[in-house]
Write an enzyme that holds these catalytic residues in place. Structure first.
Site, short mmCIF file in Angstrom:
data_model
loop_
_atom_site.label_atom_id
_atom_site.label_comp_id
_atom_site.label_asym_id
_atom_site.label_seq_id
_atom_site.Cartn_x
_atom_site.Cartn_y
_atom_site.Cartn_z
N GLY A 272 73.84 -3.29 21.99
CA GLY A 272 74.00 -3.19 20.68
C GLY A 272 75.35 -3.51 20.12
N GLY B 113 90.42 7.85 37.67
CA GLY B 113 90.29 8.00 36.39
C GLY B 113 89.40 7.01 35.73
N HIS C 102 76.47 45.75 36.77
CA HIS C 102 77.33 46.05 37.97
C HIS C 102 75.91 45.77 39.02
CE1 HIS C 102 79.34 47.52 41.46
NE2 HIS C 102 78.47 48.36 41.62
N LYS D 169 75.96 16.23 41.70
CA LYS D 169 75.54 17.74 41.87
C LYS D 169 74.58 17.87 42.81
CE LYS D 169 78.95 18.16 39.66
NZ LYS D 169 79.69 16.89 38.84
P1 FAD Z 1 78.31 7.47 29.10
O1 FAD Z 1 77.34 8.65 29.56
O2 FAD Z 1 78.79 6.86 29.65
O3 FAD Z 1 76.97 6.71 28.35
C1 FAD Z 1 77.26 5.61 27.61
C2 FAD Z 1 75.92 4.86 27.45
O4 FAD Z 1 76.27 3.68 26.66
C3 FAD Z 1 75.58 4.26 28.63
O5 FAD Z 1 74.25 4.40 29.10
C4 FAD Z 1 75.70 2.81 28.51
O6 FAD Z 1 74.93 1.69 29.30
C5 FAD Z 1 75.78 2.71 27.07
N1 FAD Z 1 76.20 1.43 26.49
C6 FAD Z 1 77.48 1.16 26.17
N2 FAD Z 1 77.64 0.09 25.63
C7 FAD Z 1 76.43 -0.10 25.12
C8 FAD Z 1 75.99 -1.31 24.17
N3 FAD Z 1 76.88 -2.22 23.70
N4 FAD Z 1 74.67 -1.28 23.92
C9 FAD Z 1 73.75 -0.41 24.25
N5 FAD Z 1 74.28 0.62 25.33
C10 FAD Z 1 75.61 0.59 25.66
N6 FAD Z 1 81.04 15.43 32.95
C11 FAD Z 1 80.75 16.75 33.18
O7 FAD Z 1 80.80 17.27 31.94
N7 FAD Z 1 80.24 17.29 34.06
C12 FAD Z 1 80.00 16.75 35.37
O8 FAD Z 1 79.77 17.58 36.22
C13 FAD Z 1 80.37 15.49 35.48
N8 FAD Z 1 80.38 14.99 36.69
C14 FAD Z 1 80.94 13.45 36.85
C15 FAD Z 1 80.56 12.96 38.04
C16 FAD Z 1 80.86 11.73 38.18
C17 FAD Z 1 80.69 10.98 39.55
C18 FAD Z 1 81.14 10.84 36.89
C19 FAD Z 1 81.63 9.44 37.21
C20 FAD Z 1 81.28 11.41 35.69
C21 FAD Z 1 81.14 12.84 35.64
N9 FAD Z 1 81.18 13.43 34.50
C22 FAD Z 1 81.04 14.72 34.24
C23 FAD Z 1 81.60 12.66 33.26
C24 FAD Z 1 80.48 12.41 32.41
O9 FAD Z 1 79.46 11.36 33.17
C25 FAD Z 1 80.97 11.59 30.97
O10 FAD Z 1 81.79 12.52 30.25
C26 FAD Z 1 79.67 11.50 30.21
O11 FAD Z 1 78.45 10.79 30.76
C27 FAD Z 1 80.17 10.74 28.79
O12 FAD Z 1 78.97 10.57 27.96
P2 FAD Z 1 78.91 9.57 26.94
O13 FAD Z 1 77.63 9.74 26.22
O14 FAD Z 1 80.03 9.35 26.18
O15 FAD Z 1 79.19 8.13 27.81
P1 NAD Z 2 90.97 12.16 37.17
O1 NAD Z 2 91.84 11.93 35.91
O2 NAD Z 2 90.29 13.65 37.25
O3 NAD Z 2 91.73 12.25 38.40
C1 NAD Z 2 92.42 11.04 38.82
C2 NAD Z 2 93.64 11.24 39.83
O4 NAD Z 2 94.12 10.19 40.50
C3 NAD Z 2 94.64 12.09 38.96
O5 NAD Z 2 95.01 13.18 39.62
C4 NAD Z 2 96.00 10.92 39.24
O6 NAD Z 2 97.19 11.49 39.36
C5 NAD Z 2 95.37 10.12 40.61
N1 NAD Z 2 95.86 8.83 40.59
C6 NAD Z 2 95.94 7.94 39.63
N2 NAD Z 2 96.44 6.80 40.29
C7 NAD Z 2 96.60 7.07 41.38
C8 NAD Z 2 96.92 6.05 42.60
N3 NAD Z 2 97.49 4.75 42.30
N4 NAD Z 2 97.31 6.51 43.74
C9 NAD Z 2 96.78 7.93 43.92
N5 NAD Z 2 96.46 8.71 43.08
C10 NAD Z 2 96.28 8.16 41.74
O7 NAD Z 2 89.96 11.09 37.29
P2 NAD Z 2 88.70 11.04 38.11
O8 NAD Z 2 88.53 11.94 39.27
O9 NAD Z 2 88.40 9.68 38.43
O10 NAD Z 2 87.31 11.40 37.10
C11 NAD Z 2 87.03 10.72 35.76
C12 NAD Z 2 86.65 11.43 34.68
O11 NAD Z 2 85.56 11.87 34.96
C13 NAD Z 2 87.56 12.69 34.42
O12 NAD Z 2 88.28 12.68 33.19
C14 NAD Z 2 86.82 13.83 34.55
O13 NAD Z 2 86.75 14.56 33.52
C15 NAD Z 2 85.25 13.14 34.60
N6 NAD Z 2 84.31 13.83 35.58
C16 NAD Z 2 84.14 15.27 35.27
C17 NAD Z 2 83.42 15.99 36.41
C18 NAD Z 2 83.10 17.56 36.12
O14 NAD Z 2 83.17 17.80 34.85
N7 NAD Z 2 82.88 18.30 37.14
C19 NAD Z 2 83.20 15.44 37.47
C20 NAD Z 2 83.55 14.08 37.86
C21 NAD Z 2 84.11 13.28 36.67
#
Ligand code: FAD
Ligand code: NAD
Length: 479
Positions: free
Chosen positions: A122, A278, A451, A58
């Site tokens: 952990g 994904g 508004h 972001k």
């Molecule tokens: P995580 O955030 O993955 O945290 C898991 C934590 O567990 C990590 O810190 C890891 O180091 C730790 N861990 C794992 N195994 C162990 C272990 N054995 N011992 C100790 N620690 C461990 N979601 C949104 O809602 N809005 C967004 O705008 C958004 N943008 C995103 C953009 C990107 C580029 C990406 C990649 C993801 C985005 N997401 C977004 C998805 C969001 O980041 C995840 O859904 C969210 O972080 C999940 O939270 P979590 O706590 O389940 O896992």
């Molecule tokens: P996604 O599931 O949103 O999209 C993956 C896309 O890749 C799908 O449309 C799928 O059809 C396509 N795809 C899969 N295999 C392919 C292939 N071989 N060739 C071409 N296309 C292919 O996954 P993402 O964008 O990687 O994001 C991962 C997760 O992180 C999502 O579940 C999302 O919820 C989370 N995320 C959330 C936010 C947000 O909330 N703004 C931002 C980033 C990520």
């Protein structure tokens, strides 16, 4: 044996850190184990979301959006800015400072709430024992009455495009480019592909998005998805649907990506490629063989509606369990589980979880699409309203997009709200609240909106469900 806790949480992402803080607030003696080590070698809290996900993406989305706004749109509203150039290294510095403030904030909240922060990896040994392995390999075992696993997720890798340092990268790598690649290939037109594709397109890359599916954003109402596709196309994102990536080759520091589409075999050359197809649950090393915690057939930790695993006293939340991979979903599960452990009744409404794609304009939705409702045999009525007819959107010079309300034809209950517009991610909160309270479309239609606000477009879309939007030619006469 070291300390004994009421709760040990494994993972300090938005699932785990929220669970830990809430548990401590409920008076439970709580520890949270985290293994994430930052570039400076320091253990940091916040997980994917704060370190390489929601927050850093972001920061880059907002700065790159401001650049385009200033360069291409300020003149339209009478602001002459002269030449404006993006300074990518400075943007990365800003992004890092935002990460540091956020992750530092969580560590401070742990201290303030009395959560014991354990550094290391952990592992659940049994229903009441967690082993923590520190950075130097030293091991300590802790006892806990309850364990919460919040180990998150990692990007999916695909054999045709193996990650290759600096050339084929995942989402974390795409947050580190020090300049905009000239030709950028994005594999997957999902949330990450559209967000990070937008960032680098704004900063100068020619972006091609290869999406295997024939449909665009199938989880979004198709009227809203179509409008989004059109708007992103106009911004220069070349989104190729039905393009399945089959292979890649590195030649002279360039990536040749092979894919098949309706016309047959194709290939395109890029300077860099982002693979964002994904994410998958991360459970590696979290469970000992004796722990007895079951996984489902897709590798997620198996849980019931209240995030209880197959082992009593062990819960799992967030990306490592079923459901949308979203930070706020993980956090809400964290609150629910902490409350249950503290002896309260708690549940989550999985039907009212909002999603936002932070492109410009933003796409935001909650609940069903019209297509989904119909496929489930539900008769619906819908109302749509364009932002080009909303006074505030025109004053903001942001007239693109639409809002759509989907309601049950019999009961008028709102089934879904889907929006593409400036700040749609903020607007959707009212849809979530409406659905949480079981509102009808008429409830929204009879609500007084301030508004001029862009929220009035939601009001108008709700009025349009019965054909009575004020700022649109009326379609129906009230009986
Ligand atoms: P995580 O955030 O993955 O945290 C898991 C934590 O567990 C990590 O810190 C890891 O180091 C730790 N861990 C794992 N195994 C162990 C272990 N054995 N011992 C100790 N620690 C461990 N979601 C949104 O809602 N809005 C967004 O705008 C958004 N943008 C995103 C953009 C990107 C580029 C990406 C990649 C993801 C985005 N997401 C977004 C998805 C969001 O980041 C995840 O859904 C969210 O972080 C999940 O939270 P979590 O706590 O389940 O896992
Ligand atoms: P996604 O599931 O949103 O999209 C993956 C896309 O890749 C799908 O449309 C799928 O059809 C396509 N795809 C899969 N295999 C392919 C292939 N071989 N060739 C071409 N296309 C292919 O996954 P993402 O964008 O990687 O994001 C991962 C997760 O992180 C999502 O579940 C999302 O919820 C989370 N995320 C959330 C936010 C947000 O909330 N703004 C931002 C980033 C990520």
């Amino acid at each position: 044996m070291a300390d004994k806790f009421d709760v040990i949480v494994i993972g300090a992402g938005p699932g785990g850190y929220v669970a830990a803080i809430r548990a401590a607030q409920m008076g439970l003696k709580t520890a949270c184990v985290e293994k994430w080590v930052n570039k400076q070698g320091k253990t940091v809290h916040g997980g994917t979301c704060l370190n390489v996900g929601c927050i850093p993406s972001k920061a880059l989305l907002e700065t790159s959006h401001k650049f385009i706004d200033a360069r291409d749109h300020f003149g339209e509203i009478g602001l002459e800015v002269g030449d404006i150039t993006p300074n990518v290294p400075k943007m990365l510095e800003f992004k890092e400072s935002v990460i540091a403030k956020n992750t530092g904030g969580i560590s401070a909240l742990f201290k303030a709430n009395g959560v014991t922060a354990l550094e290391g990896t952990g592992k659940v040994l049994s229903n009441n024992k967690v082993e923590v392995t520190g950075k130097e390999g030293e091991k300590e075992t802790y006892e806990a009455d309850n364990i919460v696993i919040a180990s998150g997720s990692v990007p999916v890798e695909i054999p045709p495009t193996p990650l290759t340092e600096g050339l084929i990268v995942d989402s974390a790598g795409a947050l580190e480019f020090t300049e905009a690649p000239k030709r950028l290939g994005v594999i997957g037109a999902g949330v990450i592909g559209l967000e990070l594709g937008s960032v680098w397109s704004r900063l100068g890359s020619e972006v091609t998005v290869l999406e295997a599916m024939d449909s665009f954003l199938p989880m979004v109402d198709q009227a809203v998805a179509k409008e989004t596709q059109k708007l992103l196309g106009k911004q220069g994102l070349d989104i190729k649907l039905g393009a399945r990536v089959t292979g890649s080759e590195i030649k002279d520091n360039e990536v040749v990506v092979k894919y098949t589409d309706s016309k047959g075999e194709q290939e395109q050359t890029f300077d860099k490629v982002i693979v964002c197809v994904g994410r998958r649950p991360y459970t590696q090393g979290v469970l000992s063989d004796d722990a007895g915690v079951k996984l489902d057939e897709r590798g997620f930790i198996f849980v019931d509606d209240q995030c209880r695993t197959s082992v009593p006293g062990v819960f799992a939340i967030g990306d490592c369990v079923r459901g949308p991979m979203l930070a706020h979903k993980a956090s809400e599960e964290g609150v629910m589980v902490a409350d249950i452990i503290a002896g309260h009744k708690a549940e989550m409404n999985y039907d009212a979880i909002p999603s936002v794609i932070y492109t410009s304009p933003e796409v935001a939705w909650v609940g069903m699409t019209e297509q989904q409702a119909k496929s489930e045999g539900i008769e619906v009525k819908t109302g749509s309203f364009p932002f080009s007819a909303n006074g505030r959107a025109l004053a903001n010079n942001a007239p693109d997009g639409m809002a759509k309300v989907i309601a049950d034809a019999d009961t008028d209950r709102i089934l879904g709200i889907h929006i593409v517009s400036q700040h749609a991610g903020e607007l959707i909160a009212q849809g979530v609240i409406a659905m949480e309270f079981g509102s009808s479309a008429e409830d929204l239609a009879l609500t007084c909106y301030a508004h001029p606000t862009t929220s009035e477009a939601i009001h108008e879309a709700a009025l349009a469900v019965d054909g009575h939007a004020i700022h649109m030619a009326n379609r129906k006469k009230r009986k």
